[in-house]
Scaffold this active site. Structure first.
Site, PDB file in Angstrom:
ATOM      1  CB  CYS A  94      22.821 -12.655   8.076  1.00 14.98           C
ATOM      2  SG  CYS A  94      20.986 -12.654   8.472  1.00 14.98           S
ATOM      3  CB  CYS A 384      22.410  -6.671   5.124  1.00 21.29           C
ATOM      4  SG  CYS A 384      20.656  -7.531   4.920  1.00 21.29           S
ATOM      5  N   GLY A 386      22.003  -8.540  10.709  1.00 19.89           N
ATOM      6  CA  GLY A 386      21.122  -7.845  11.523  1.00 19.89           C
ATOM      7  C   GLY A 386      21.648  -7.003  12.806  1.00 19.89           C
TER       8      GLY A 386
END
Length: 398
Positions: A94, A384, A386
């Site tokens: 991300c 955040c 993964g």
């Protein structure tokens, strides 16, 4: 030894974000979409010599199939850039797009380049979230501490909600606010500076005649924001990751398609080509966290990025905190004590969408233009990541 120099953003644009599978980019190849976005970014700096571009760094979370084979280089060729311009595709899930910005800035800051392009692209319509043939090493299941790396993102959000005591009601209220802010920003034309409209062609088969009808249209707004969203409607949605959980499709980010691109330049390149700097890249941080609670990544990355920049939390005027899930967004906001009025003032990924590897570049474009439009000084993009990471980048309006 060359002296560290500043890296400035001189162009920043993005596509509208389309819903995956049923949205307006469902049939738009990501390499073509990225190529068009590169053209749109270059159109913002007509005085720049394209041959001066040292490299293109593009983030992509699932770099395979239609967005594989080094999509950065493919898009550079499709965009008609000189063959001297290189291209590399990078993956931090991300945060891929934000990492692309950081890497491009660093090349300039250490004096290895004067002009760079940072970008991100993702088609979740054409490439599934885990890829076409995901294969995790069996070794990660040998120890309890490692197995979290195999958790689905929704399950990590459930664990964050439990550990940080984020209620279903709070998550749904956060999701509703995301849609309301996004709709208000769209109505006010707040996204106009950062979005370059894209032409899409829809095809429909006439069963009676066997002919295919083509309909071409321009899309200029993210299509995820829903005016019919309500607390009552969100409360009716079933949990999808845990039987007794609180995370639903309504309080999670939308799977999406999109691309973004920024052009970065040194001060000497700005003077040489008569460019107008929009923002200065200030600092970047990435930090690891336990994979099972990956959503808390910004809790570690935000203080680090501030420390590297010599800034305090209260110095940041605008936070683009990627809303992977309402649960993790609220955990970050509450733990760090972020001012909610400064977080995603125009809505976030729950309403606008989250095309994985493109999101960092897209949200960077949002911050750059929002700071200038609102006469603010410092902005941050954070998310955040993964498998247990957090990332944060700081920009200064100039």
């Amino acid at each position: 030894m060359k002296q560290i120099q500043d890296a400035y953003i001189v162009a920043a644009t993005r596509t509208p974000i389309g819903r995956s599978h049923k949205g307006f980019f469902r049939n738009y190849r990501p390499d073509d979409l990225l190529a068009q976005t590169l053209k749109n970014a270059l159109a913002q700096v007509p005085g720049l010599d394209p041959a001066s571009i040292e490299d293109i760094i593009c983030g992509c979370a699932i770099p395979e199939a239609q967005q594989g084979l080094n999509v950065a280089r493919i898009a550079a060729v499709l965009a008609g850039l000189p063959t001297s311009v290189g291209g590399i595709t990078v993956n931090r899930f991300c945060a891929s797009g934000l990492s692309a910005v950081q890497m491009a800035a660093d090349r300039i800051r250490v004096g290895e380049a004067d002009v760079m392009i940072a970008a991100g692209v993702e088609s979740m319509s054409m490439v599934p979230m885990m890829g076409n043939a995901p294969s995790l090493s069996p070794s990660i299941f040998a120890r309890d501490g490692d197995v979290g790396i195999a958790y689905g993102m929704g399950l990590t959000a459930e664990k964050v909600a439990q550990q940080w005591k984020v209620s279903r009601e709070a998550q749904d209220a956060f999701a509703l606010a995301s849609h309301q802010k996004a709709l208000a920003a769209q109505a006010a034309g707040a996204f106009a500076d950062e979005i370059t409209p894209i032409e899409v062609t829809d095809r429909a088969l006439n069963l009676a005649t066997g002919e295919i009808a083509l309909n071409t249209r321009m899309v200029s707004l993210d299509e995820g924001a829903r005016p019919d969203t309500s607390l009552e409607g969100l409360a009716k949605l079933r949990t999808v990751f845990a039987a007794r959980g609180s995370v639903t499709a309504g309080n999670s980010s939308q799977t999406s398609d999109g691309a973004g691109a920024l052009i970065l330049a040194s001060e000497s390149a700005i003077q040489r080509y008569g460019l107008t700097p929009l923002a200065r890249f200030v600092s970047f941080a990435s930090k690891g966290v336990p994979p099972a609670i990956m959503g808390i990544g910004p809790i570690e990355a935000i203080p680090a990025a501030l420390r590297y920049a010599g800034l305090r939390q209260q110095d940041i005027d605008w936070y683009e905190l990627n809303e992977a899930f309402a649960a993790q967004s609220l955990a970050v906001i509450n733990t760090l004590g972020l001012d909610p009025s400064k977080v995603n003032p125009m809505g976030g990924a729950i309403a606008l969408g989250h095309p994985l590897g493109a999101t960092g570049a897209i949200r960077a474009a949002t911050v750059v233009h929002a700071l200038r439009r609102n006469k603010l000084k410092y902005g941050m993009v954070t998310m955040c990541v993964g498998m247990g990471q957090g990332a944060a980048g700081i920009f200064e309006s100039v």
